[in-house]
Design an enzyme around this catalytic site. Sequence first.
Site, PDB file in Angstrom:
ATOM      1  N   ASN A  97      -1.051  -6.190   6.889  1.00  0.00           N
ATOM      2  CA  ASN A  97      -0.703  -5.451   5.562  1.00  0.00           C
ATOM      3  C   ASN A  97      -0.277  -6.489   4.493  1.00  0.00           C
ATOM      4  O   ASN A  97       0.144  -6.014   3.266  1.00  0.00           O
ATOM      5  CB  ASN A  97       0.543  -4.736   5.729  1.00  0.00           C
ATOM      6  CG  ASN A  97       0.473  -3.810   7.110  1.00  0.00           C
ATOM      7  OD1 ASN A  97       1.071  -4.075   8.161  1.00  0.00           O
ATOM      8  ND2 ASN A  97      -0.336  -3.139   6.960  1.00  0.00           N
ATOM      9  N   VAL A 104       1.031  -7.202  -0.996  1.00  0.00           N
ATOM     10  CA  VAL A 104       1.668  -6.780   0.156  1.00  0.00           C
ATOM     11  C   VAL A 104       1.387  -5.239   0.115  1.00  0.00           C
ATOM     12  O   VAL A 104       1.566  -4.552  -1.233  1.00  0.00           O
ATOM     13  CB  VAL A 104       3.473  -6.855  -0.123  1.00  0.00           C
ATOM     14  CG1 VAL A 104       3.787  -6.115   1.214  1.00  0.00           C
ATOM     15  CG2 VAL A 104       3.552  -8.137  -0.119  1.00  0.00           C
ATOM     16  N   CYS A 105       0.961  -4.552   1.024  1.00  0.00           N
ATOM     17  CA  CYS A 105       0.800  -3.324   1.409  1.00  0.00           C
ATOM     18  C   CYS A 105       1.975  -2.632   1.674  1.00  0.00           C
ATOM     19  O   CYS A 105       2.047  -2.673   3.091  1.00  0.00           O
ATOM     20  CB  CYS A 105      -0.661  -3.069   2.102  1.00  0.00           C
ATOM     21  SG  CYS A 105      -0.967  -1.203   1.881  1.00  0.00           S
ATOM     22  N   LEU A 106       2.720  -1.882   1.079  1.00  0.00           N
ATOM     23  CA  LEU A 106       3.900  -1.280   1.652  1.00  0.00           C
ATOM     24  C   LEU A 106       3.953   0.033   0.652  1.00  0.00           C
ATOM     25  O   LEU A 106       3.853   0.072  -0.436  1.00  0.00           O
ATOM     26  CB  LEU A 106       5.012  -2.153   1.654  1.00  0.00           C
ATOM     27  CG  LEU A 106       6.537  -1.445   2.077  1.00  0.00           C
ATOM     28  CD1 LEU A 106       6.534  -1.327   3.229  1.00  0.00           C
ATOM     29  CD2 LEU A 106       7.577  -2.417   1.692  1.00  0.00           C
ATOM     30  N   ASP A 137      -2.939   0.785   8.017  1.00  0.00           N
ATOM     31  CA  ASP A 137      -3.201   0.830   6.388  1.00  0.00           C
ATOM     32  C   ASP A 137      -3.431  -0.827   6.018  1.00  0.00           C
ATOM     33  O   ASP A 137      -2.360  -1.555   5.432  1.00  0.00           O
ATOM     34  CB  ASP A 137      -1.598   1.303   6.126  1.00  0.00           C
ATOM     35  CG  ASP A 137      -1.680   1.856   4.480  1.00  0.00           C
ATOM     36  OD1 ASP A 137      -2.725   1.808   3.993  1.00  0.00           O
ATOM     37  OD2 ASP A 137      -0.842   1.605   3.953  1.00  0.00           O
TER      38      ASP A 137
END
Lengths: 177, 88
Positions: A97, A104-106, A137
Amino acid sequence: MIKIWSIKKDNSAAEKKKPKVSAAQIRVQKDLTELALPDTMQMSFPDEADLLNFNLSITPDEGFYRGGVFRFTFNINNNYPHDPPKVRCSQKIYHPNIDLEGNVCLNILREDWKPVLNLNSVLVGLQYLFLEPNADDPLNKDAAEDLRTNRKNFEYNVKQSMRGKDVKGINFDNVLM
Amino acid sequence: MKVKVKRWHGVAVWRWDVPNEEVCGICRVPFDGCCPTCKTPGDDCSLIWGECTHVFHMHCLLRWLQTEGSRGQCPMDRRTWGIKFIIY
């Protein structure tokens, strides 16, 4: 008799003279006082007077990433809490992620951000990424594919990358303490 | 004992009709205070209630709804925001 309207006028004149504290700063100040920082996270402020830009390090005590120190920079703009904080990982790490540039993929840092969330929510979210990386994701598709198809191999790659070794021809930063 | 009132001062207290000690979820300032862009609480900085029953400072909520990411949704529950009422 107190003249309430003139008090209001005097106060607003006094307010104008003071250096302006932005709504974002006030809100960040509140977020910081409410922060319950666990032992696995540390914050530092390069400029003590600037609450809107700071660093965070996470030292996971369990999971794939145990034993590493992961550093993030937080940049909060003056539209906070309407805009989410901008969070980047300042190291090159192997994580489904987090991409090689540190993005950052959050979800709560992007499409699911809402102004009733606070810094604590973001910190908890980041910490969670290291305990439970999410293959569904991905920003680093290779890492996500490894996690999905071969957990043993993923674990090995994480360990290699954390020691500053190459994984699939890409060199990663040493993040061990 | 006889008392003769010579002078008196009227004193009044007001507060918004919201549960005690509640804060606006957006700016985290109590409802009886004002939003961060205003100087004085009261008529100049009113509250807004949504159909979903959530309450905010009106200025805080309007600013959120103008943000692209809001998609016109309540910041608490992400349901489409509809105004129930505004108190002036």
